[in-house]
Motif scaffolding. Structure first.
Motif, PDB file in Angstrom:
ATOM      1  N   PRO A 102       0.824  -1.216   0.000  1.00 40.14           N
ATOM      2  CA  PRO A 102       0.000   0.000   0.000  1.00 40.14           C
ATOM      3  C   PRO A 102       0.859   1.267   0.000  1.00 40.14           C
ATOM      4  O   PRO A 102       2.051   1.220   0.325  1.00 40.14           O
ATOM      5  CB  PRO A 102      -0.790  -0.118   1.304  1.00 40.14           C
ATOM      6  CG  PRO A 102       0.097  -0.912   2.199  1.00 40.14           C
ATOM      7  CD  PRO A 102       0.842  -1.872   1.305  1.00 40.14           C
ATOM      8  N   ALA A 103       0.238   2.386  -0.321  1.00 38.98           N
ATOM      9  CA  ALA A 103       0.926   3.678  -0.259  1.00 38.98           C
ATOM     10  C   ALA A 103       1.265   4.023   1.189  1.00 38.98           C
ATOM     11  O   ALA A 103       2.266   4.672   1.466  1.00 38.98           O
ATOM     12  CB  ALA A 103       0.057   4.770  -0.872  1.00 38.98           C
ATOM     13  N   LEU A 104       0.415   3.573   2.120  1.00 37.25           N
ATOM     14  CA  LEU A 104       0.637   3.821   3.542  1.00 37.25           C
ATOM     15  C   LEU A 104       0.275   2.570   4.323  1.00 37.25           C
ATOM     16  O   LEU A 104      -0.768   1.966   4.083  1.00 37.25           O
ATOM     17  CB  LEU A 104      -0.221   4.999   4.030  1.00 37.25           C
ATOM     18  CG  LEU A 104      -0.148   5.336   5.517  1.00 37.25           C
ATOM     19  CD1 LEU A 104       1.237   5.871   5.878  1.00 37.25           C
ATOM     20  CD2 LEU A 104      -1.203   6.351   5.888  1.00 37.25           C
ATOM     21  N   ASP A 105       1.139   2.175   5.235  1.00 36.80           N
ATOM     22  CA  ASP A 105       0.905   1.049   6.139  1.00 36.80           C
ATOM     23  C   ASP A 105       1.167   1.589   7.539  1.00 36.80           C
ATOM     24  O   ASP A 105       2.300   1.867   7.902  1.00 36.80           O
ATOM     25  CB  ASP A 105       1.851  -0.100   5.805  1.00 36.80           C
ATOM     26  CG  ASP A 105       1.660  -1.337   6.672  1.00 36.80           C
ATOM     27  OD1 ASP A 105       0.925  -1.266   7.684  1.00 36.80           O
ATOM     28  OD2 ASP A 105       2.266  -2.371   6.339  1.00 36.80           O
ATOM     29  N   GLN A 106       0.106   1.759   8.319  1.00 35.25           N
ATOM     30  CA  GLN A 106       0.193   2.431   9.600  1.00 35.25           C
ATOM     31  C   GLN A 106      -0.311   1.519  10.711  1.00 35.25           C
ATOM     32  O   GLN A 106      -1.343   0.875  10.557  1.00 35.25           O
ATOM     33  CB  GLN A 106      -0.662   3.691   9.487  1.00 35.25           C
ATOM     34  CG  GLN A 106      -0.842   4.523  10.683  1.00 35.25           C
ATOM     35  CD  GLN A 106      -1.679   5.745  10.315  1.00 35.25           C
ATOM     36  OE1 GLN A 106      -1.434   6.418   9.333  1.00 35.25           O
ATOM     37  NE2 GLN A 106      -2.692   6.004  11.103  1.00 35.25           N
ATOM     38  N   VAL A 107       0.408   1.473  11.831  1.00 38.48           N
ATOM     39  CA  VAL A 107       0.008   0.646  12.969  1.00 38.48           C
ATOM     40  C   VAL A 107      -0.152   1.532  14.196  1.00 38.48           C
ATOM     41  O   VAL A 107       0.696   2.379  14.478  1.00 38.48           O
ATOM     42  CB  VAL A 107       1.057  -0.459  13.253  1.00 38.48           C
ATOM     43  CG1 VAL A 107       0.678  -1.267  14.482  1.00 38.48           C
ATOM     44  CG2 VAL A 107       1.230  -1.358  12.049  1.00 38.48           C
ATOM     45  N   SER A 108      -1.256   1.322  14.925  1.00 37.61           N
ATOM     46  CA  SER A 108      -1.509   2.024  16.176  1.00 37.61           C
ATOM     47  C   SER A 108      -2.171   1.038  17.128  1.00 37.61           C
ATOM     48  O   SER A 108      -3.340   0.692  16.958  1.00 37.61           O
ATOM     49  CB  SER A 108      -2.423   3.234  15.938  1.00 37.61           C
ATOM     50  OG  SER A 108      -2.734   3.846  17.170  1.00 37.61           O
ATOM     51  N   GLY A 109      -1.416   0.536  18.081  1.00 43.95           N
ATOM     52  CA  GLY A 109      -1.931  -0.483  18.995  1.00 43.95           C
ATOM     53  C   GLY A 109      -2.268  -1.753  18.232  1.00 43.95           C
ATOM     54  O   GLY A 109      -1.437  -2.289  17.507  1.00 43.95           O
ATOM     55  N   LEU A 110      -3.502  -2.237  18.370  1.00 42.47           N
ATOM     56  CA  LEU A 110      -3.939  -3.439  17.661  1.00 42.47           C
ATOM     57  C   LEU A 110      -4.564  -3.120  16.307  1.00 42.47           C
ATOM     58  O   LEU A 110      -5.049  -4.014  15.621  1.00 42.47           O
ATOM     59  CB  LEU A 110      -4.943  -4.217  18.515  1.00 42.47           C
ATOM     60  CG  LEU A 110      -4.392  -4.822  19.812  1.00 42.47           C
ATOM     61  CD1 LEU A 110      -5.511  -5.510  20.590  1.00 42.47           C
ATOM     62  CD2 LEU A 110      -3.262  -5.800  19.521  1.00 42.47           C
ATOM     63  N   ASP A 139      -6.552  -6.450  15.363  1.00 37.92           N
ATOM     64  CA  ASP A 139      -5.909  -7.709  15.741  1.00 37.92           C
ATOM     65  C   ASP A 139      -5.635  -8.563  14.499  1.00 37.92           C
ATOM     66  O   ASP A 139      -5.887  -9.769  14.482  1.00 37.92           O
ATOM     67  CB  ASP A 139      -6.773  -8.450  16.762  1.00 37.92           C
ATOM     68  CG  ASP A 139      -5.980  -9.469  17.550  1.00 37.92           C
ATOM     69  OD1 ASP A 139      -4.739  -9.362  17.611  1.00 37.92           O
ATOM     70  OD2 ASP A 139      -6.608 -10.397  18.102  1.00 37.92           O
ATOM     71  N   GLU A 140      -5.163  -7.889  13.425  1.00 39.85           N
ATOM     72  CA  GLU A 140      -4.762  -8.513  12.153  1.00 39.85           C
ATOM     73  C   GLU A 140      -5.908  -9.112  11.336  1.00 39.85           C
ATOM     74  O   GLU A 140      -5.687  -9.883  10.413  1.00 39.85           O
ATOM     75  CB  GLU A 140      -3.663  -9.562  12.368  1.00 39.85           C
ATOM     76  CG  GLU A 140      -2.308  -8.952  12.620  1.00 39.85           C
ATOM     77  CD  GLU A 140      -1.788  -8.080  11.480  1.00 39.85           C
ATOM     78  OE1 GLU A 140      -1.784  -8.516  10.313  1.00 39.85           O
ATOM     79  OE2 GLU A 140      -1.380  -6.934  11.753  1.00 39.85           O
ATOM     80  N   ARG A 141      -7.166  -8.768  11.646  1.00 37.94           N
ATOM     81  CA  ARG A 141      -8.327  -9.207  10.861  1.00 37.94           C
ATOM     82  C   ARG A 141      -8.982  -8.006  10.213  1.00 37.94           C
ATOM     83  O   ARG A 141      -9.237  -6.991  10.879  1.00 37.94           O
ATOM     84  CB  ARG A 141      -9.356  -9.899  11.756  1.00 37.94           C
ATOM     85  CG  ARG A 141      -8.963 -11.287  12.212  1.00 37.94           C
ATOM     86  CD  ARG A 141     -10.088 -11.973  13.001  1.00 37.94           C
ATOM     87  NE  ARG A 141     -11.334 -12.040  12.258  1.00 37.94           N
ATOM     88  CZ  ARG A 141     -12.407 -11.274  12.482  1.00 37.94           C
ATOM     89  NH1 ARG A 141     -12.415 -10.355  13.417  1.00 37.94           N
ATOM     90  NH2 ARG A 141     -13.494 -11.431  11.772  1.00 37.94           N
ATOM     91  N   LEU A 142      -9.280  -8.093   8.909  1.00 38.58           N
ATOM     92  CA  LEU A 142      -9.919  -6.992   8.192  1.00 38.58           C
ATOM     93  C   LEU A 142     -11.309  -6.748   8.764  1.00 38.58           C
ATOM     94  O   LEU A 142     -12.164  -7.639   8.746  1.00 38.58           O
ATOM     95  CB  LEU A 142     -10.009  -7.319   6.698  1.00 38.58           C
ATOM     96  CG  LEU A 142     -10.601  -6.223   5.807  1.00 38.58           C
ATOM     97  CD1 LEU A 142      -9.761  -4.948   5.866  1.00 38.58           C
ATOM     98  CD2 LEU A 142     -10.699  -6.725   4.372  1.00 38.58           C
ATOM     99  N   CYS A 143     -11.527  -5.541   9.290  1.00 35.76           N
ATOM    100  CA  CYS A 143     -12.818  -5.227   9.911  1.00 35.76           C
ATOM    101  C   CYS A 143     -13.547  -4.090   9.194  1.00 35.76           C
ATOM    102  O   CYS A 143     -14.731  -3.868   9.458  1.00 35.76           O
ATOM    103  CB  CYS A 143     -12.639  -4.895  11.387  1.00 35.76           C
ATOM    104  SG  CYS A 143     -11.637  -3.431  11.684  1.00 35.76           S
ATOM    105  N   SER A 144     -12.862  -3.389   8.298  1.00 38.82           N
ATOM    106  CA  SER A 144     -13.496  -2.254   7.641  1.00 38.82           C
ATOM    107  C   SER A 144     -12.793  -1.944   6.317  1.00 38.82           C
ATOM    108  O   SER A 144     -11.558  -2.007   6.260  1.00 38.82           O
ATOM    109  CB  SER A 144     -13.447  -1.028   8.548  1.00 38.82           C
ATOM    110  OG  SER A 144     -13.970   0.102   7.898  1.00 38.82           O
TER     111      SER A 144
END
Length: 151
Positions: A102-110, A139-144
């Motif tokens: 992706p153009a952006l891969d961002q992580v914040s908590g889970l 938690d690594e599952r696509l939700c939206s």
């Protein structure tokens, strides 16, 4: 639903009226739908020209305050299929394998968010493309998934 070719009238023909929603002093610009179990929510937003410019599919019930989920029920199937073989519940690795980096891969908590976008001239369409897709993982599952197109 194909952005921005699909109109609000097309959405109503496919899913019924759902619940339309907008700012207090403006005409409605969004429709909300849920499946019978309220396991998934579909938001479809249209521009003033009636063209759909945003679609958001979310696990669970994600409605504006005061909207009765019972009024939004429509025959959405669950799990809902998304373009490119993507479905809610997939892992981030599954989505990366299908769509690439992706153009952006961002992580914040889970929460992890992928953003894919195109903003360029399109000689084949004699016009301009402005497209964005946001994939959110809990938690690594696509939700939206939210897909939007500018005009």
């Amino acid at each position: 639903i194909r952005l921005p070719e699909t109109t609000d009238a097309d959405v109503v023909a496919m899913y019924g009226p759902g619940v339309s929603y907008g700012y207090a002093d403006q005409p409605p610009d969004a429709r909300y739908y849920t499946d019978a179990a309220h396991g998934v929510t579909l938001l479809v937003g249209a521009h003033t020209d009636d063209k759909v410019v945003v679609v958001r599919l979310t696990e669970g019930t994600e409605l504006p305050a005061g909207v009765d989920p019972a009024q939004t029920v429509t025959p959405l199937s669950s799990p809902v299929a998304i373009d490119q073989g993507i479905a809610l519940g997939m892992t981030s690795d599954d989505v990366l394998a299908l769509l690439g980096t992706p153009a952006l891969d961002q992580v914040s908590g889970l929460t992890r968010t992928f953003i894919y976008s195109v903003d360029a001239d399109d000689p084949a369409e004699a016009g301009y493309i402005n497209y964005s897709a946001v994939y959110e993982f809990e938690d690594e599952r696509l939700c939206s998934v939210e897909i939007s197109a500018g005009e």
